[in-house]
Design a protein around this motif. Structure first.
Motif, PDB file in Angstrom:
ATOM      1  N   PHE A   1       0.822  -1.215   0.000  1.00 21.70           N
ATOM      2  CA  PHE A   1       0.000   0.000   0.000  1.00 21.70           C
ATOM      3  C   PHE A   1       0.858   1.268   0.000  1.00 21.70           C
ATOM      4  CE2 PHE A   1      -3.059  -3.053   1.836  1.00 21.70           C
ATOM      5  CZ  PHE A   1      -4.155  -2.796   1.021  1.00 21.70           C
ATOM      6  N   SER A   2       2.167   1.118   0.006  1.00 16.51           N
ATOM      7  CA  SER A   2       3.041   2.279   0.177  1.00 16.51           C
ATOM      8  C   SER A   2       2.927   3.290  -0.941  1.00 16.51           C
ATOM      9  CB  SER A   2       4.499   1.822   0.314  1.00 16.51           C
ATOM     10  OG  SER A   2       4.699   1.137   1.526  1.00 16.51           O
ATOM     11  N   LYS A   3       2.793   2.836  -2.189  1.00 20.56           N
ATOM     12  CA  LYS A   3       2.782   3.772  -3.310  1.00 20.56           C
ATOM     13  C   LYS A   3       1.376   4.222  -3.690  1.00 20.56           C
ATOM     14  CE  LYS A   3       7.259   3.360  -3.788  1.00 20.56           C
ATOM     15  NZ  LYS A   3       7.573   2.364  -2.748  1.00 20.56           N
ATOM     16  N   ILE A   4       0.347   3.541  -3.193  1.00 19.05           N
ATOM     17  CA  ILE A   4      -1.024   3.897  -3.580  1.00 19.05           C
ATOM     18  C   ILE A   4      -1.830   4.478  -2.422  1.00 19.05           C
ATOM     19  CG2 ILE A   4      -1.129   2.237  -5.468  1.00 19.05           C
ATOM     20  CD1 ILE A   4      -2.708   0.377  -3.596  1.00 19.05           C
ATOM     21  N   LEU A   5      -1.246   4.512  -1.222  1.00 21.38           N
ATOM     22  CA  LEU A   5      -1.942   5.098  -0.081  1.00 21.38           C
ATOM     23  C   LEU A   5      -0.963   5.912   0.749  1.00 21.38           C
ATOM     24  CD1 LEU A   5      -4.703   5.311   1.271  1.00 21.38           C
ATOM     25  CD2 LEU A   5      -4.130   3.276   2.628  1.00 21.38           C
ATOM     26  N   CYS A   6      -0.148   5.262   1.564  1.00 13.57           N
ATOM     27  CA  CYS A   6       0.875   5.976   2.325  1.00 13.57           C
ATOM     28  C   CYS A   6       1.946   4.986   2.779  1.00 13.57           C
ATOM     29  CB  CYS A   6       0.282   6.714   3.514  1.00 13.57           C
ATOM     30  SG  CYS A   6      -0.752   5.709   4.589  1.00 13.57           S
ATOM     31  N   PRO A   7       3.212   5.343   2.630  1.00 14.06           N
ATOM     32  CA  PRO A   7       4.294   4.423   2.977  1.00 14.06           C
ATOM     33  C   PRO A   7       4.575   4.325   4.468  1.00 14.06           C
ATOM     34  CG  PRO A   7       5.191   6.457   2.102  1.00 14.06           C
ATOM     35  CD  PRO A   7       3.703   6.563   1.960  1.00 14.06           C
ATOM     36  N   GLY A   8       4.181   5.344   5.233  1.00 16.21           N
ATOM     37  CA  GLY A   8       4.531   5.361   6.646  1.00 16.21           C
ATOM     38  C   GLY A   8       3.895   4.262   7.464  1.00 16.21           C
ATOM     39  N   PHE A   9       2.775   3.693   6.988  1.00 15.25           N
ATOM     40  CA  PHE A   9       2.151   2.593   7.717  1.00 15.25           C
ATOM     41  C   PHE A   9       2.941   1.300   7.576  1.00 15.25           C
ATOM     42  CE2 PHE A   9      -2.536   4.188   7.820  1.00 15.25           C
ATOM     43  CZ  PHE A   9      -2.233   4.944   8.946  1.00 15.25           C
ATOM     44  N   ARG A  10       3.781   1.191   6.548  1.00 11.33           N
ATOM     45  CA  ARG A  10       4.580  -0.009   6.297  1.00 11.33           C
ATOM     46  C   ARG A  10       3.694  -1.253   6.253  1.00 11.33           C
ATOM     47  NH1 ARG A  10       7.115   0.736   3.568  1.00 11.33           N
ATOM     48  NH2 ARG A  10       8.755  -0.818   3.858  1.00 11.33           N
ATOM     49  N   VAL A  11       2.688  -1.237   5.396  1.00  8.54           N
ATOM     50  CA  VAL A  11       1.791  -2.374   5.242  1.00  8.54           C
ATOM     51  C   VAL A  11       1.885  -2.897   3.812  1.00  8.54           C
ATOM     52  CG1 VAL A  11      -0.603  -3.186   5.281  1.00  8.54           C
ATOM     53  CG2 VAL A  11       0.232  -1.633   7.064  1.00  8.54           C
ATOM     54  N   GLY A  12       2.346  -4.116   3.686  1.00  7.13           N
ATOM     55  CA  GLY A  12       2.396  -4.814   2.405  1.00  7.13           C
ATOM     56  C   GLY A  12       1.860  -6.210   2.594  1.00  7.13           C
ATOM     57  N   TRP A  13       2.052  -7.057   1.584  1.00 10.48           N
ATOM     58  CA  TRP A  13       1.564  -8.423   1.730  1.00 10.48           C
ATOM     59  C   TRP A  13       2.342  -9.387   0.841  1.00 10.48           C
ATOM     60  CZ3 TRP A  13      -1.206  -4.695  -0.967  1.00 10.48           C
ATOM     61  CH2 TRP A  13      -1.520  -4.973  -2.301  1.00 10.48           C
ATOM     62  N   VAL A  14       2.300 -10.646   1.253  1.00 10.01           N
ATOM     63  CA  VAL A  14       2.783 -11.769   0.460  1.00 10.01           C
ATOM     64  C   VAL A  14       1.569 -12.577   0.037  1.00 10.01           C
ATOM     65  CG1 VAL A  14       4.064 -13.948   0.506  1.00 10.01           C
ATOM     66  CG2 VAL A  14       5.004 -11.925   1.648  1.00 10.01           C
ATOM     67  N   CYS A  15       1.516 -12.953  -1.238  1.00  7.47           N
ATOM     68  CA  CYS A  15       0.514 -13.890  -1.728  1.00  7.47           C
ATOM     69  C   CYS A  15       1.267 -15.100  -2.281  1.00  7.47           C
ATOM     70  CB  CYS A  15      -0.350 -13.255  -2.819  1.00  7.47           C
ATOM     71  SG  CYS A  15      -1.568 -14.393  -3.550  1.00  7.47           S
ATOM     72  N   ALA A  16       0.987 -16.263  -1.720  1.00  5.38           N
ATOM     73  CA  ALA A  16       1.710 -17.472  -2.126  1.00  5.38           C
ATOM     74  C   ALA A  16       0.828 -18.687  -1.894  1.00  5.38           C
ATOM     75  CB  ALA A  16       3.020 -17.597  -1.349  1.00  5.38           C
ATOM     76  N   SER A  17       1.282 -19.826  -2.379  1.00  9.53           N
ATOM     77  CA  SER A  17       0.554 -21.076  -2.175  1.00  9.53           C
ATOM     78  C   SER A  17       0.455 -21.359  -0.681  1.00  9.53           C
ATOM     79  CB  SER A  17       1.272 -22.226  -2.880  1.00  9.53           C
ATOM     80  OG  SER A  17       2.545 -22.439  -2.291  1.00  9.53           O
ATOM     81  N   PRO A  18      -0.586 -22.074  -0.234  1.00  3.54           N
ATOM     82  CA  PRO A  18      -0.766 -22.326   1.201  1.00  3.54           C
ATOM     83  C   PRO A  18       0.439 -22.984   1.867  1.00  3.54           C
ATOM     84  CG  PRO A  18      -2.776 -22.879   0.015  1.00  3.54           C
ATOM     85  CD  PRO A  18      -1.735 -22.587  -1.031  1.00  3.54           C
ATOM     86  N   GLN A  19       1.079 -23.938   1.175  1.00  5.49           N
ATOM     87  CA  GLN A  19       2.205 -24.628   1.804  1.00  5.49           C
ATOM     88  C   GLN A  19       3.411 -23.716   1.968  1.00  5.49           C
ATOM     89  OE1 GLN A  19       0.789 -25.456  -1.090  1.00  5.49           O
ATOM     90  NE2 GLN A  19       2.266 -26.126  -2.662  1.00  5.49           N
ATOM     91  N   TRP A  20       3.597 -22.789   1.028  1.00  2.48           N
ATOM     92  CA  TRP A  20       4.684 -21.829   1.172  1.00  2.48           C
ATOM     93  C   TRP A  20       4.331 -20.753   2.191  1.00  2.48           C
ATOM     94  CZ3 TRP A  20       7.178 -20.597  -4.272  1.00  2.48           C
ATOM     95  CH2 TRP A  20       7.832 -21.746  -4.722  1.00  2.48           C
ATOM     96  N   LEU A  21       3.074 -20.309   2.184  1.00  6.08           N
ATOM     97  CA  LEU A  21       2.689 -19.235   3.094  1.00  6.08           C
ATOM     98  C   LEU A  21       2.861 -19.665   4.549  1.00  6.08           C
ATOM     99  CD1 LEU A  21       1.542 -16.334   2.533  1.00  6.08           C
ATOM    100  CD2 LEU A  21      -0.536 -17.181   3.612  1.00  6.08           C
ATOM    101  N   GLU A  22       2.646 -20.923   4.824  1.00  4.05           N
ATOM    102  CA  GLU A  22       2.836 -21.417   6.183  1.00  4.05           C
ATOM    103  C   GLU A  22       4.254 -21.149   6.677  1.00  4.05           C
ATOM    104  OE1 GLU A  22       2.376 -25.612   8.713  1.00  4.05           O
ATOM    105  OE2 GLU A  22       2.262 -25.613   6.519  1.00  4.05           O
ATOM    106  N   LYS A  23       5.231 -21.356   5.800  1.00  2.00           N
ATOM    107  CA  LYS A  23       6.625 -21.096   6.170  1.00  2.00           C
ATOM    108  C   LYS A  23       6.876 -19.592   6.329  1.00  2.00           C
ATOM    109  CE  LYS A  23       8.391 -25.302   6.135  1.00  2.00           C
ATOM    110  NZ  LYS A  23       8.963 -25.916   7.355  1.00  2.00           N
ATOM    111  N   TYR A  24       6.270 -18.780   5.459  1.00  2.00           N
ATOM    112  CA  TYR A  24       6.402 -17.327   5.594  1.00  2.00           C
ATOM    113  C   TYR A  24       5.860 -16.867   6.940  1.00  2.00           C
ATOM    114  CZ  TYR A  24       8.009 -16.120   0.874  1.00  2.00           C
ATOM    115  OH  TYR A  24       8.761 -15.960  -0.269  1.00  2.00           O
TER     116      TYR A  24
END
Length: 391
Positions: free
Chosen positions: A232-255
């Motif tokens: 959300f840093s470039k489309i809302l505000c960077p100071g909140f430091r909110v992003g995301w990972v989207c991955a397969s369930p088995q990989w996301l578990e490790k993340y």
């Protein structure tokens, strides 16, 4: 006393330059920063008060590592609409900016001596994050359509221990290039024959000024090889430091496990404020306003560069994002140019910073989003005058 891995730990050239830009009167084309006058301050103030009034006890408490579920549901919907990627909230992990997604990817997949493939040039923040795990970087030749697939194939066929491929297909940092649809499809076809992780970093994909958006690599993935990083840093505000990972369930578990060890979870309050903002306001309207301003600033910068830069200075004309990439004759060292331009009150980032294996000191990256139109009109001729003294 320090661990052996820290010998690869270097500070960011951009952060060092940004310290210099705090001097009064400095015109900075250095940072990849949004325009602060476009932050929706009044709206954020309103939703912050709403969150504290109605959900304060929850917003100020710890939360689960995966992140605030209603926000993850909203992100999953955006992944479908904006990036053509069908996914569930259970495939989303909220991170402290997409930079954390890069760092977690290195932590999860890289052993010492593993190979990271990247565009040439590419984002220096990714090099910083990956270097802690002592990989070897191989730069894949890249043109205006994206990675050169013949070269990628050759590297994959002849190189052991290729573990991770890091790319920014949309309005890349630092060049502003976007990959063609053909290159995107070809990349996913090639990597499907290898056990390799594709990290698709996409902080700029919504900042498109001409043409139509193209499918994300994640949307073309048939083998769950792509880890998509959003922000959300470039489309809302960077100071909140909110992003995301989207991955397969088995990989996301490790993340999730890796993030638990790193910082437990991203700010509950910031997550709830963004969720409430998305419910109560129109993010698309905000993005449209941002795009109108940045498009104008890009056009002004390109027009002034066309008039003022020497003919031997070649530069990109990006269709979106935040950056213009400049290449000067090979005998020019832009670190020396920077030293002189700082004396004239102008800052930029030398291009050599964006090559993990060094070299290419004749290039520079210019940002057009953070300075006002009048500062661009004032600053680019000053920079051009400095460049001419080196050519």
């Amino acid at each position: 006393m320090f661990a052996e891995r820290t010998r690869h730990l270097n500070g960011s050239d951009i952060r060092a330059i940004l310290k210099m830009t705090e001097q009064p009167g400095m015109i900075s084309f250095a940072g990849g920063m949004p325009a602060p006058e476009l932050f929706p301050i009044e709206e954020i103030q309103e939703v912050s008060q709403h969150v504290l009034k109605h959900h304060g006890k929850q917003a100020l408490q710890y939360t689960i590592t995966e992140g605030f579920l209603p926000l993850r549901e909203q992100i999953a919907q955006r992944m479908q609409v904006k990036f053509d990627k069908a996914c569930s909230p259970q495939q989303i992990l909220i991170t402290s900016g997409s930079q954390q997604g890069i760092e977690l990817s290195g932590k999860l997949f890289l052993d010492e001596g593993d190979v990271v493939l990247c565009e040439s040039p590419s984002f220096l923040g990714a090099f910083q994050a990956f270097r802690l795990y002592n990989p070897r970087f191989i730069e894949v030749p890249t043109d205006d359509q994206g990675m050169v697939m013949e070269e990628l194939t050759r590297i994959l066929e002849t190189t052991d221990r290729v573990k991770l491929l890091y790319v920014i297909p949309d309005f890349q940092n630092p060049t502003g290039r976007s990959w063609s649809l053909a290159r995107r499809k070809e990349l996913m076809e090639i990597v499907s024959h290898y056990e390799i992780v594709v990290v698709e970093d996409n902080p700029y994909g919504e900042l498109i000024y001409e043409g139509d958006s193209l499918p994300s690599l994640a949307s073309l993935d048939q083998k769950d090889q792509v880890v998509f990083l959003g922000s959300f840093s470039k489309i809302l505000c960077p100071g909140f430091r909110v992003g995301w990972v989207c991955a397969s369930p088995q990989w996301l578990e490790k993340y999730v496990m890796a993030k638990q060890a790193a910082d437990t979870h991203t700010s509950t309050f910031c997550q709830q404020v963004i969720h409430s903002y998305l419910e109560r306001y129109d993010l698309e309207q905000n993005v449209s306003k941002i795009k109108d301003v940045y498009r104008k600033r890009r056009n002004i910068m390109l027009d002034v560069m066309d008039r003022e830069f020497p003919e031997t200075a070649l530069f990109s004309k990006p269709g979106g994002g935040l950056f213009i990439w400049v290449e000067l004759p090979a005998f020019v060292n832009t670190r020396e140019v920077l030293a002189k331009s700082l004396e004239k009150g102008i800052a930029f980032v030398p291009g050599g910073s964006f090559y993990p294996n060094g070299g290419h000191e004749h290039a520079m990256r210019l940002n057009f989003s953070n300075m006002s139109e009048d500062k661009i009109i004032e600053g680019i001729p000053r920079l051009a005058a400095v460049i001419r003294t080196f050519i």
